[in-house]
Design an enzyme around this catalytic site. Structure first.
Site, short mmCIF file in Angstrom:
data_model
loop_
_atom_site.label_atom_id
_atom_site.label_comp_id
_atom_site.label_asym_id
_atom_site.label_seq_id
_atom_site.Cartn_x
_atom_site.Cartn_y
_atom_site.Cartn_z
CE1 TYR A 187 -2.74 -4.93 1.37
CE2 TYR A 187 -1.75 -3.24 0.01
CZ TYR A 187 -2.06 -3.74 1.25
OH TYR A 187 -1.71 -3.04 2.38
CB SER A 188 -3.43 -2.33 -6.01
OG SER A 188 -2.07 -2.36 -5.61
#
Length: 339
Positions: A187-188
């Site tokens: 995600y990041s």
């Protein structure tokens, strides 16, 4: 200090304050300029089945834009068309599939009929299993990166000729949580990659009249962010762990980790998405769109502050929020003081 020197100092202070005030007024006035003759311009939006993409498609449709909404499912397309005007068109799109992207680009090209594409709003996100990094497999990273980063890049590259023709806009939408790597997974990684891609694209495309903006928003209910989804992924990850990894964390860790995720969602999740819609709309219709927009109190203050703050601050927050594994060798107290 002589009266003459004091007077000169006062004059300099007044000049500096006047310059700052003039810049602020200039920015406010400049920010209010809008592009003329927007009616009938084509805007392509990804991730329109639900959430922010769905809301933006409906809003721009009412404003007179020719919206081309990309949905991942046939059901999403049908539901969106039922509550929109006839000018809104939908197309099925799977950002993890290059063939699906190619078909969507052909559809957009046909719909724009030589006029070019005025706006591209990339809003779709891949499924995001979150958890400790050693709970994950490479396919868990692919499930996010293939959609949220590589898929975004691919469809942007293929639509650039249409965007350059119309001197259009690119608006990339991301959750500000991605500015901080609090949990393992892609995600990041996808959000940092999106930031870098958007920045380079903005610098390069300005020569062709194409403007690129990033909308960083906080947690909103429309995203489908809820504890049930997070817990579903956590249990899936937990159940496939090897006995060695599972024992190193312990059952208590899973229970406490789920509690921490519930608490974070409950505290940060907002129900009003209007600020995000306004930011996306401004990026499309403003004559001088901003480079970055931040919507939501957590995006403006919490995530932004942590991303620019010292690492020890975010480490301390994680130390307080998340549990420690059963076999942790980290001291319970004073770990940060010894750094």
């Amino acid at each position: 200090m002589s009266p003459q020197n004091l007077s000169l100092s006062d004059s300099l202070h007044i000049a500096v304050l006047a310059s700052i005030l003039s810049l602020i007024i200039y920015w406010i006035i400049r920010d209010r300029y809008r592009v003329r003759n927007l009616n009938g311009k084509h805007v392509f939006i990804t991730g329109c089945d639900t959430g922010l993409g769905n809301s933006l498609a409906k809003w721009l449709d009412k404003r007179g834009f020719c919206v081309i909404a990309a949905c991942a499912t046939e059901k999403g397309s049908q539901e969106l068309q039922c509550c929109s005007s006839l000018s809104l068109k939908t197309v099925n799109l799977n950002l993890a599939d290059s063939d699906s992207i190619a078909r969507a680009v052909v559809f957009v090209t046909e719909q724009t009929a030589g006029k070019g594409l005025f706006g591209l709003v990339s809003n779709a996100e891949g499924t995001a299993p979150v958890g400790p990094t050693d709970w994950l497999r490479i396919e868990d990273f692919h499930s996010v990166l293939d959609v949220s980063l590589l898929g975004l890049i691919e469809i942007t590259l293929k639509l650039l000729p249409l965007l350059k023709k119309a001197e259009g806009r690119v608006v990339n939408v991301m959750n500000a949580k991605g500015l901080m790597a609090f949990v393992g997974g892609g995600y990041s990684l996808s959000k940092w990659g999106m930031e870098a891609f958007s920045d380079t694209l903005r610098i390069e495309m300005r020569h062709f009249g194409v403007k690129v903006s990033i909308v960083e928003h906080g947690f909103f209910k429309a995203e489908g962010v809820n504890s049930a989804i997070i817990e579903k992924y956590l249990f899936k990850l937990w159940n496939r762990l090897t006995p060695e990894i599972r024992d190193s964390y312990g059952e208590k860790y899973l229970v406490e980790y789920i509690k921490a995720q519930r608490s974070s969602v409950k505290r940060l999740c907002d129900y009003d998405t209007s600020n995000v819609i306004k930011c996306m709309e401004h990026a499309l219709i403003a004559k001088y769109p901003r480079t970055r927009y931040r919507a939501g109190w957590d995006a403006k203050f919490f995530w932004l502050f942590l991303s620019y703050g010292p690492s020890c601050l975010s480490d301390m927050l994680l130390h307080i929020t998340l549990p420690a594994p059963a076999e942790s060798r980290r001291p319970v107290h004073g770990a940060l003081m010894s750094v």
